[in-house]
Structures are given as structure tokens and as C-alpha cells.
Scaffold this active site. Structure first.
Site, PDB file in Angstrom:
ATOM      1  N   GLU A 126      19.187 -16.477  31.513  1.00 39.34           N
ATOM      2  CA  GLU A 126      18.495 -15.902  32.670  1.00 39.34           C
ATOM      3  C   GLU A 126      19.469 -15.031  33.461  1.00 39.34           C
ATOM      4  O   GLU A 126      19.889 -15.359  34.569  1.00 39.34           O
ATOM      5  CB  GLU A 126      17.893 -17.021  33.516  1.00 39.34           C
ATOM      6  CG  GLU A 126      16.821 -17.798  32.749  1.00 39.34           C
ATOM      7  CD  GLU A 126      16.332 -19.046  33.463  1.00 39.34           C
ATOM      8  OE1 GLU A 126      16.801 -19.305  34.596  1.00 39.34           O
ATOM      9  OE2 GLU A 126      15.499 -19.768  32.892  1.00 39.34           O
TER      10      GLU A 126
ATOM     11  N   GLU B 134      12.824 -17.702  41.383  1.00 41.13           N
ATOM     12  CA  GLU B 134      12.567 -17.238  40.024  1.00 41.13           C
ATOM     13  C   GLU B 134      12.296 -15.738  40.037  1.00 41.13           C
ATOM     14  O   GLU B 134      11.397 -15.266  40.732  1.00 41.13           O
ATOM     15  CB  GLU B 134      11.357 -17.967  39.437  1.00 41.13           C
ATOM     16  CG  GLU B 134      11.451 -19.486  39.461  1.00 41.13           C
ATOM     17  CD  GLU B 134      12.101 -20.036  38.213  1.00 41.13           C
ATOM     18  OE1 GLU B 134      12.320 -19.246  37.270  1.00 41.13           O
ATOM     19  OE2 GLU B 134      12.378 -21.250  38.177  1.00 41.13           O
TER      20      GLU B 134
END
Length: 721
Positions: free
Chosen positions: A403, A569
Site C-alpha cells: 500500500e 484509507e
């Protein structure tokens, strides 16, 4: 000139510092013991007895500045006590002793002491090429791909019909991590390129044995068509989503097709218009342009392969390379390596202005021995009371190595916080920031998507007591515990990436026991949505605490007492909001979310309660509307509603895929137990019991070994087997 000391140790230290260029004269700022006017020993002891307790536990929380004061008592105290372990702060004219900061167990990076080399597992081959990319943002946002309905869905054909042109060892070559070294495996690097059939046309040359790379195999299935297999997370058979590899030997104007054949998620943002990324070294050199979205005929679909009883999925796309003989890179998201982080931190500590309020330390070492850095950022305090009054903020990132968007948000956060902007100055004056920019450096280095070298998801193990298996998480939790014992932590936030939803959003924790606080945890995300209207989606935020997520940092920190505990996120794709609808995020967009986080923190902690009050009122209205939509009835009060009534599943990742013991312990528990051999006496006793149970002999008559052997030979008691 520096006045010479009568202490031989002090003279030796002075000569040592002068020899290595650290001290030339009084302007060096390094205090050397001086001769001071005499003072009674009783005065020193009186001052110590009347002073405040030592703040050794707080010594790591902010940058300490030694202030030169024309007060002879300070130096005479050191002389009287005959110790170098105490240093003194001054509250007005009153000296306050505290323990000197201990020497670090690990090397602190500095301009005179370079960063340690990157450590790899011993079985990893690593090329010597230094991979660097320029930072660049397009002048206009890059739009999503619009499907035509004519996209092909090529199925894997295997090596029988294809030509393997690149292959490295699989992730499960070794069952678990053993040890590491700088540069990976010893000896010469094995060739990863092979060609089974003679090709008239040149084939592409693939490579991924560098930081964050993870291509395992490339098979040429057509003249310009390649099937790609990604390496799973090291020591596992799961987690293929992130990809990053190099391509050479291409031809300009030719349409190439790439198909990744072993993706494991059933849905992806590639099905919603997301495009892969392309970096051309010639384009960077000639035009100053970096990573660009690329590809056409993009399709994400289920293929005809299964692994461990589960279906696999393919991603296919076509592209044209801009130049002949170029060196290009393809990636899932903008790469952010461990070496890039080290380079950025080196710049920070080399700047005397930023170094004045940013202290860099090594929190711990990872399994492979790579440093996990922690930054303490705050303005120097003028008094002990001011230092104690500061509240803390904890921000972390990159617990999931694939990520990379989390690292770009982190860099934006640090750039803002370390800048000379008035808001940044106010934040440093108000808070003490504890920042861990990369929680899982080992996973980042080897190109994992989700796990550490323990073969497990670190963000499911914040409750674990296995310090040696999960050191990065264990020391992070321990740091937060100590911080909470000293001061309030107003916000904890862990930066993540999301592979199935667009925009930026947050996951929080709902206060179910106290109905009066049921909206409090939603205020910060709502403020974020107001500060980044075209990127942050409040409607995508969720606040349920699933049982399967109890080991995440967000929930564990909340249970430790941090009321505002979040994960932020960021999508791998882009925005569906406002003017940015249908466009990809760039690195500048991701960094801007770090800036926005800082702005929102000031709004959230504004002494004027007007913003907080307006947000709570708006949240009450929004929540009632959502409940009415889901339950089909009006709601007067929110006090009797649970989070089940309010929202549905977070639709997050499946945590069960990487739960459990570390791989090396799992292998130990799975080893079959050796069959214990019985002694002759035990075998005879068992045989005697079987004879007695058969009723062939008198049960009351004791059997000796001799009698038993005789009956066995005549076949009266049992069959030979």
C-alpha cells in the site's frame, strides 16, 4: 580558546573531538567541564531534594535543547555530584535535574554516519542496479479507462505452448525466514532469463530483483504477448495484488499485451477504470516526466486456474512503449521504497532548521535487521509545565507493504508538519507528534503486498505478545502505552491503501457503552471531508468494530484509551467526487491528503467549540437520515441504537488469510511427532495383557517371559504379524 581542564578524561575527550573535526573552538556548542566558583555541597543536595522528579521517561518525547545560562550553580552541581548522568533544566532560576538521554542501542542516521545498507533474506538474489525515479505530477488529472466492451480475456496457456523468458525462485523456496544480510544472497547473481525456443524477433527483458519488485515469471505466449506470474508474499502462498517490475529491449510503435494470471481478489478497481502505471527513463531524461497511467483494452476477470481450491483472476492490458531500447517500469501504484524513505529522512536531519524540532530515532529492528524509524516532532518547550501540557498525536504508515499510497500520504504529512508555515508552527507548539513512517520495512524491501517476513499480516497482531516475531508492532504498542502514561493522545491514525473502493475515507471505532459519545468519533472524518471535498468521502467511512479486526492497530489503540483512533484509507485508483470525478490520484494528490490531515487536526482541536458543535449537529441529522433509509422508520433518539442498526459491513480485507502463528512457529507445530519405541519389558507386558484378554490361558496364573515365548511359538495365543 577553550580553557583547558585539569581532568585527564576531559582533556582526552576534547582532543578526540578536535581530531575528528567536531570541535574547534568555543563556538562548537559542545559543553566542556569548566572551573566555577566554589559552592557548598549542601547547597547542591538541597537543590536536588527540592526539585521536581526526573523526567527520564519523557526524554525521548521532544527535542531537548541545552540552554547556556550564566548560572554557576548548574556546573558546580555537576562537579559536586561527580556524575555525568544528570543534566539540569531551569524553571526560572530553579534547576530541575533529569537523567541524560541514554546512548542509542542502534545507530542514529546522520550526515557523518550514513544509513545502514538494506538487509534482505539470505535466499533473495538482488541486482546491484540503483533504481531511482523522479517525482512528477501531470498538469491535468489522468482520467479513468472507459471500457469498450470489446476487451479480450486471454486464458493462461502454461509453459508448454509458451516460452519462459524470465523466472526466479518462488516465495516458498524456504519455509520460513532464517537470517539476512546486506545485498541478499552470497555469491554471483543467477541469471533469471531463459529462452526455450530460438526467436527471430527480440523478446522483452524482464527484471524484478530490486526493492519492492515481485515479478516471478514471464512467459511469451505470442510475438508481443506475455503472461506474467507475480511472486506471492514471501513464505506464503497468498497475497498477489501489488506488482512492480522492469522491462527492457522493447520496440517503439509495437502494441504489447501483458496479462497477470495469478491475482487472488475477486474484484478490483481495474474493473472500474483504474489503469496501470508506466515509467520511462528516456521520457524522464528528455521531458522530465515520471510515472504515467497507461494501457488500453484493460480487463479484470476470472481465469481457468485454481490454487488451493480457490479461483484465480487475471488482469490484462495493452500498451505501446514510447522509445526503442528504453528502460521502463510497470507498477500497480507509485512505488515508495525503504531506500527512498532513508533518503528523505537523511535530508530532514541534515537540515539544521528542521532538526531543531525533529528528533530521529530507531524504534527497533525488524526481523531482517532493518531499522524501524520513529520521529518525534515538537517545538522546544520553554518550561517543564509547558512540556507536560502538550497532548500527543501518533501517526503510522506502511504496515501493509504493497500500500504505497500510504507512504505518499505520510510524506505529505511530514512535509507540511516540518515546514515553516504558520499552521505547521502552531501544530508543533501545541502537540508532540510520534511518527513511524514505515512499520514493515522488510515487507517493503522484498516486494510483499500484505505480510512481514513472519508470513503474517502485522495489522492483525497488535495484541500479540510475540515480540521476537512481530518486533515492529510490539514496540509500537509499547511506545504508545508509555506515551499514554505521560500525556493524552488526542488522535491515532494509520495510513493505508484500499484496492476495491475509490476516494479517501476512514475507519474508526464506535463508542457503544456511552450513547452521549456515539457521534464523537465521526467528527474528525467529517472535518476531513469538508477540507478535501473532491477526494475524501465521508459516506465511505465506517465505524464498526468486527471481531475479526480486534488485532488491528485501530482497535487496539482505541482499547488502550485513544478515543479518536482511525485508519485512513486511500484508493489505488482515484476520485468519484466533485470536479475530480473519474480521475486518478497522482502523488501530489496523495501528499495533499497528508496536508489535509494537519489542517483537520487544527480544526478538531480548535479551542473555539463552534466547529465541533456544528459538526455534531450535522452528524445527528445525517445519522438519522441513514437509519431512516435502512430501517424504514423515524428515529427520535440515537441513544438506543447499536452500530448494527447504523451501518453495514466495512467490506474490508479478509483477515483470516494471514492470521495465526508466525510461519516458523507454525512449521514447528506441524512437524510429525516421532513414534516412541517401547522397551522389551513394556512389550512383554502388553503381550501378556492381550493373552489374558483372549481367555486362552488361566487368568490367575502369572506369565513369565519364558512361558509367553513358548505359547507364542506354538501359536496358541496370537497370530504372528
Amino acid at each position: 580558546m577553550q580553557k583547558k581542564s585539569d581532568d585527564p578524561y576531559e582533556r582526552l575527550l576534547l582532543l578526540h573531538l578536535q581530531h575528528y573535526g567536531f570541535l574547534s573552538d568555543n563556538s562548537s556548542g559542545i559543553p566542556i567541564k569548566r572551573e566555577w566558583e566554589g559552592i557548598q555541597d549542601s547547597t547542591a543536595s538541597d537543590m536536588i531534594n527540592s526539585s521536581s522528579p526526573s523526567e527520564s521517561s519523557d526524554s525521548n518525547l521532544e527535542e531537548e535543547q541545552e540552554e547556556s545560562k550564566p548560572c554557576s550553580n548548574f556546573f558546580s552541581l555537576n562537579k559536586a555530584l561527580r556524575t555525568r548522568q544528570l543534566v539540569f533544566d531551569f524553571d526560572g532560576e530553579r534547576p530541575i535535574p533529569r537523567l541524560r538521554d541514554p546512548l542509542d542501542l542502534f545507530t542514529i542516521p546522520s550526515t557523518s554516519c550514513p544509513f545502514q545498507g538494506v538487509r534482505w533474506p539470505i535466499e533473495c538474489d538482488v541486482i546491484c542496479d540503483k533504481i531511482q525515479h523522479i517525482e512528477w505530477d501531470p498538469s491535468e488529472p489522468e482520467t479513468f479507462y472507459q471500457p469498450t466492451g470489446n476487451e479480450q480475456t486471454p486464458m493462461p496457456v502454461g509453459e508448454v505452448r509458451g516460452n519462459t523468458v524470465y523466472c526466479i525462485d518462488p516465495a516458498t523456496k524456504a519455509s520460513s525466514f532464517t537470517y539476512s544480510r546486506v545485498g541478499g544472497s552470497r555469491g554471483p547473481i543467477k541469471s533469471a532469463t531463459s529462452c526455450a525456443n530460438n526467436q527471430k524477433e527480440p523478446t522483452l527483458a524482464f527484471e524484478s530483483r530490486f526493492e519492492c519488485g515481485n515479478l516471478q515469471k514471464a512467459v511469451q505466449v505470442g510475438q508481443y504477448d506475455y503472461g506474467l506470474t507475480l511472486r506471492t508474499d514471501l513464505y506464503t502462498t497468498k497475497h498477489t495484488q501489488w506488482f512492480y517490475f522492469r522491462v527492457r529491449n522493447m520496440r517503439e510503435g509495437v502494441t504489447y499485451r501483458f496479462t497477470i494470471i495469478n491475482l487472488m481478489k475477486s474484484s478490483s478497481l481495474y474493473g472500474a477504470g483504474m489503469c496501470p502505471l508506466l515509467y520511462s527513463e528516456k521520457t524522464a531524461w528528455l521531458k522530465g516526466e515520471g510515472w504515467k497511467r497507461t494501457g488500453s483494452s484493460i480487463r479484470y476477470y476470472r481465469n481457468n486456474i485454481e490454487q488451493d481450491g480457490k479461483a484465480l483472476y487475471s488482469l490484462t492490458w495493452t500498451l505501446e512503449f514510447p522509445y526503442d531500447g528504453d528502460t521502463c517500469y510497470l507498477a500497480h501504484c507509485y512505488p515508495y521504497t525503504y531506500s527512498k524513505l532513508q533518503h528523505y529522512l537523511r535530508e530532514v536531519i541534515s537540515d539544521p532548521v528542521r532538526a531543531a524540532y525533529c528528533k530521529l530515532r530507531v524504534l527497533c529492528r525488524s526481523l531482517a535487521g532493518n531499522a524501524v524509524y520513529v520521529l518525534t516532532i515538537t517545538a522546544p518547550s520553554s518550561s517543564l509545565a509547558e512540556r507536560k501540557a502538550k497532548r500527543a498525536v501518533v501517526v503510522t504508515a506502511r504496515v501493509h507493504p504493497g500500500e504505497t499510497n500510504g507512504s505518499w500520504m505520510m510524506q505529505g504529512f511530514l512535509e507540511f508538519l516540518l515546514s515553516d508555515l504558520p499552521d505547521a508552527h502552531l501544530l508543533r507548539e501545541t502537540f508532540i507528534f510520534k511518527v513511524i513512517p514505515m512499520l514493515n520495512p522488510d515487507g517493503v524491501v522484498v516486494g510483499n503486498y500484505r505480510c512481514s517476513l513472519a508470513g503474517r499480516d502485522l495489522n492483525r497482531n497488535y495484541r500479540s505478545m510475540l515480540r521476537d516475531s512481530f518486533p515492529c508492532i510490539w514496540y509500537t504498542r509499547n511506545m504508545v502505552k508509555r506515551l499514554l502514561a505521560e500525556r493524552e493522545v488526542v488522535v491515532y491514525c494509520d495510513f493505508h491503501g484500499h484496492s476495491r473502493k475509490n476516494n479517501v475515507f476512514m475507519y474508526g471505532c464506535n463508542e457503544r457503552k456511552d450513547a452521549s459519545q456515539c457521534l464523537q468519533e465521526r467528527v474528525f472524518p467529517l472535518m476531513m471531508s469538508k477540507n478535501a471535498k473532491d477526494k475524501f468521502s465521508f459516506r465511505s467511512c465506517k465505524f464498526k468494530m468486527h471481531k475479526s479486526k480486534e488485532g488491528t492497530g485501530r482497535i487496539v489503540m482505541w482499547r488502550l484509551g485513544i478515543r479518536n483512533s482511525y485508519t485512513m484509507e486511500s484508493t489505488f485508483g482515484g476520485s468519484t467526487l466533485g470536479d475530480r470525478k473519474g480521475t486518478h490520484f497522482s502523488t501530489l494528490d496523495l501528499k495533499s491528503m497528508g496536508y489535509c490531515f494537519c489542517d483537520t487536526l487544527l480544526d478538531f482541536c480548535d479551542p473555539d467549540p463552534a466547529k465541533m458543535t456544528r459538526c455534531l449537529e450535522e452528524l445527528g441529522v445525517l445519522l438519522k437520515q441513514e437509519i431512516r433509509r435502512k430501517l424504514g422508520r423515524e428515529v427520535d433518539s440515537l441513544e438506543n441504537l447499536s452500530d448494527i442498526d447504523i451501518e453495514s459491513s466495512t467490506s474490508g480485507s479478509n483477515s483470516t488469510e494471514s492470521d495465526g502463528l508466525p510461519v516458523h512457529l507454525l512449521n514447528v507445530t506441524n512437524q510429525g511427532k516421532k513414534k516412541l519405541l517401547r522397551s522389551r519389558k513394556e512389550r512383554n507386558r502388553l503381550r501378556q495383557g492381550r493373552v489374558q484378554s483372549a481367555g486362552k490361558t488361566d487368568a490367575s496364573k502369572p506369565y513369565s517371559c519364558q512361558t509367553l515365548n513358548a505359547t507364542t511359538q506354538h501359536g496358541d495365543t496370537e497370530d504372528q504379524s
